[in-house]
Write an enzyme that holds these catalytic residues in place. Structure first.
Site, PDB file in Angstrom:
ATOM      1  N   ASP A 250      -9.944  -0.072  18.499  1.00  0.00           N
ATOM      2  CA  ASP A 250      -9.284  -0.355  17.231  1.00  0.00           C
ATOM      3  C   ASP A 250      -9.181   0.963  16.457  1.00  0.00           C
ATOM      4  O   ASP A 250      -9.836   1.942  16.800  1.00  0.00           O
ATOM      5  CB  ASP A 250     -10.118  -1.381  16.462  1.00  0.00           C
ATOM      6  CG  ASP A 250      -9.522  -1.720  15.108  1.00  0.00           C
ATOM      7  OD1 ASP A 250      -8.297  -1.872  15.040  1.00  0.00           O
ATOM      8  OD2 ASP A 250     -10.281  -1.805  14.132  1.00  0.00           O
ATOM      9  N   ASP A 449     -14.667  -3.708  15.239  1.00  0.00           N
ATOM     10  CA  ASP A 449     -15.707  -3.973  14.241  1.00  0.00           C
ATOM     11  C   ASP A 449     -15.358  -5.090  13.269  1.00  0.00           C
ATOM     12  O   ASP A 449     -16.207  -5.492  12.473  1.00  0.00           O
ATOM     13  CB  ASP A 449     -16.009  -2.707  13.442  1.00  0.00           C
ATOM     14  CG  ASP A 449     -14.827  -2.278  12.568  1.00  0.00           C
ATOM     15  OD1 ASP A 449     -13.698  -2.718  12.857  1.00  0.00           O
ATOM     16  OD2 ASP A 449     -15.040  -1.517  11.608  1.00  0.00           O
ATOM     17  N   ASP A 453     -10.909  -8.340  15.272  1.00  0.00           N
ATOM     18  CA  ASP A 453     -11.194  -7.871  16.628  1.00  0.00           C
ATOM     19  C   ASP A 453     -11.982  -8.902  17.448  1.00  0.00           C
ATOM     20  O   ASP A 453     -12.184  -8.707  18.648  1.00  0.00           O
ATOM     21  CB  ASP A 453     -12.009  -6.566  16.584  1.00  0.00           C
ATOM     22  CG  ASP A 453     -11.254  -5.437  15.903  1.00  0.00           C
ATOM     23  OD1 ASP A 453     -10.040  -5.333  16.120  1.00  0.00           O
ATOM     24  OD2 ASP A 453     -11.890  -4.673  15.145  1.00  0.00           O
TER      25      ASP A 453
END
Length: 555
Positions: A250, A449, A453
């Protein structure tokens, strides 16, 4: 009464042999016990980082109380050099926090009002006033300890096979030893010789080495990881890390610092303060880094009002709430456009200009019209490029999947050395990307995180959550990185692979030893005393081989 080490003597009574066998076995158990205790020290050290005392702030006075007496919502003081007694958020003061004992980070991190603290870390700077956000079993330290304990108590898939073999190993050895004794008695007619060979065969066989091969390596490997801020949550993780070919990362909070700041506001007939203020009132309901930036800006401007009513978040896209009688939406411009809200040409043109400059955008709508956009910039982590390079050296390809616009995603990807990247991805898009890669035969790890996600972390063959992330992201992951240093991703994979390699080495030794030693004992080449020494050494070898994992070095 001669003690026989090798072969057989017809005049031996074996009293000394019996004593030597017992002594060797006890010596082996002693060395094994000491090595196990040393392996568990990492977990003990993690627990010992917790503070014993706290300075509770009562009516402006600092009162010393046991750390366990703190309650959620209490305000306490952490003096320079003191240990943070529990998780909390800084209310007052500036300092630097040494988190090396918990996260493995060697460099103290600067903190100030609004920063979160983990219990067990050390205040390396000035006086801090902190509000407790979690106590007891709810703290980050307690959660990390539970994760390590669960991982150490678990069984790797290969251990289940070993358990099945061990279940028949002892009965099989008894049968072999008995059969060997009978054959030798039939050949020589000497009962003493036959019994000696049977005893040596029973003594030399070592089911202990088989039983220790996996749990000992797991104990040392997971303990070493805990000291470096790497929490391996399950034994199945080891096999997954061996096969990983692609890591998807990410952007926000993973490749970047996760501490973005508002740098500009553009409104279409609405003031900047109104746009920031209303956006902040609905963004209070989410923990996304961009939302925190908007709330921080509103707080700085002194325009933070009451939290909006009826807040509803759509992970990865935006949030909706009611301010007064107005429905306010804050999120990506694409999401608001898809919701059939009108977007003026001025806002659309400014959005293109800002995204081309690498700025992240939060669009704000009142009712059915987009009234403004907020430009936010996040800084790439200094360790990000090294982290991607480390993955490449392991033969693992890095791919970036971001919910931000493509222009921002491209800029960050180029900065850290990632060739393949995707922008404007919602949680379902990230999950689908992983599914497509898996269908092509890739073994995929996901690093993230946030709530957005979680689906991707669950879909991935290996989920890696940054420790500062949300609870749902951590709970759906296989490895938790307590530190925010992205280089720990490659370290966690290297450690897992090393642990798996050690387990396999232990098993090869355990099976190989028994396959060679038992026939030698059956042949009458070694006496019971040497058999006892060999058996003890076999177990100690597995323990010492596992202990090598303590020398593992992080980046």
């Amino acid at each position: 009464m001669d003690m026989v080490l090798f072969g057989y003597s017809p005049h031996s009574l074996y009293f000394e042999s019996a004593a030597v066998v017992t002594a060797f076995v006890l010596l082996g158990r002693l060395l094994e016990s000491r090595s196990k205790r040393a392996a568990k020290m990492s977990l003990t050290a993690l627990l010992n980082t917790a503070a014993k005392q706290a300075f509770l702030l009562v009516d402006g006075r600092e009162v010393s109380v046991p750390a366990g007496a703190l309650q959620k919502g209490d305000t306490f003081v952490v003096l320079a050099g003191g240990i943070v007694p529990t998780d909390g958020r800084i209310v007052e003061g500036q300092s630097a926090i040494d988190a090396s004992a918990v996260t493995g980070e060697s460099v103290p991190v600067a903190v100030g009002p609004g920063s979160t603290l983990i219990g067990g870390t050390i205040n390396a700077g000035g006086r801090l006033v902190v509000e407790a956000t979690a106590v007891g079993a709810g703290t980050e330290l307690a959660r990390l300890t539970r994760m390590v304990e669960e991982a150490q108590a678990g069984k790797a898939p290969v251990q289940k096979l070993v358990d099945r073999i061990s279940a028949v190993f002892v009965p099989l050895v008894i049968v072999i030893a008995t059969a060997g004794g009978i054959v030798w008695f039939a050949l020589l007619g000497d009962a003493t010789h036959a019994v000696s060979i049977a005893v040596a065969t029973l003594v030399v066989a070592c089911p202990c080495a088989l039983g220790l091969a996996t749990p000992m390596a797991l104990l040392v490997g997971t303990g070493r990881g805990a000291r470096s801020g790497i929490i391996i949550r399950g034994t199945d993780v080891l096999e997954s890390t061996r096969r990983v070919t692609t890591v998807i990362v990410d952007k926000t909070g993973t490749l970047t610092t996760g501490h973005p700041a508002v740098v500009d506001v553009f409104g279409d007939g609405v003031s900047a303060d109104t746009i920031i203020g209303n956006a902040a009132r609905v963004e209070m309901g989410t923990d996304h880094p961009l939302a925190r930036a908007v709330v921080a800006e509103a707080t700085t401007r002194g325009i933070m009002g009451e939290v909006a009513r009826g807040i509803a978040a759509e992970p990865g896209r935006g949030v909706t709430g009611t301010v007064g009688t107005t429905v306010v939406r804050a999120g990506s411009l694409e999401w608001l456009s898809e919701s059939s809200l009108s977007v003026s040409t001025a806002i659309a043109d400014m959005a293109v200009e800002w995204t081309s400059a690498g700025r992240s955008l939060v669009a704000v709508a009142h009712g059915d019209r987009v009234v403004g956009i907020i430009a936010i910039i996040d800084v790439v982590k200094p360790s990000a490029r090294d982290a991607i390079s480390a993955l490449s050296k392991l033969g693992i390809r890095a791919v970036m999947a971001s919910g931000d616009n493509r222009a921002v995603a491209e800029m960050v990807a180029r900065d850290v050395g990632i060739d393949e990247f995707y922008g404007a991805m919602n949680p379902a898009d990230k999950r689908d990307l992983i599914t497509r890669l898996q269908q092509r035969g890739e073994v995929v790890a996901m690093v993230g995180d946030g709530i957005n996600d979680a689906a991707a972390l669950a879909q991935a063959d290996l989920g890696i959550a940054m420790g500062h992330g949300t609870d749902v992201a951590i709970e759906t992951s296989d490895i938790v990185l307590v530190t925010t240093d992205l280089r720990r991703v490659a370290d966690s994979i290297r450690l897992s692979r090393s642990t798996l390699g050690t387990i396999r080495g232990n098993l090869v030794w355990a099976f190989g030893y028994n396959a060679i030693a038992i026939p030698i004992a059956l042949a009458g080449i070694m006496g019971p005393a040497v058999a006892g020494l060999a058996m003890a050494f076999s177990s100690v070898f597995v323990v010492l081989n596992s202990a090598r994992l303590r020398a593992f070095r992080t980046s």
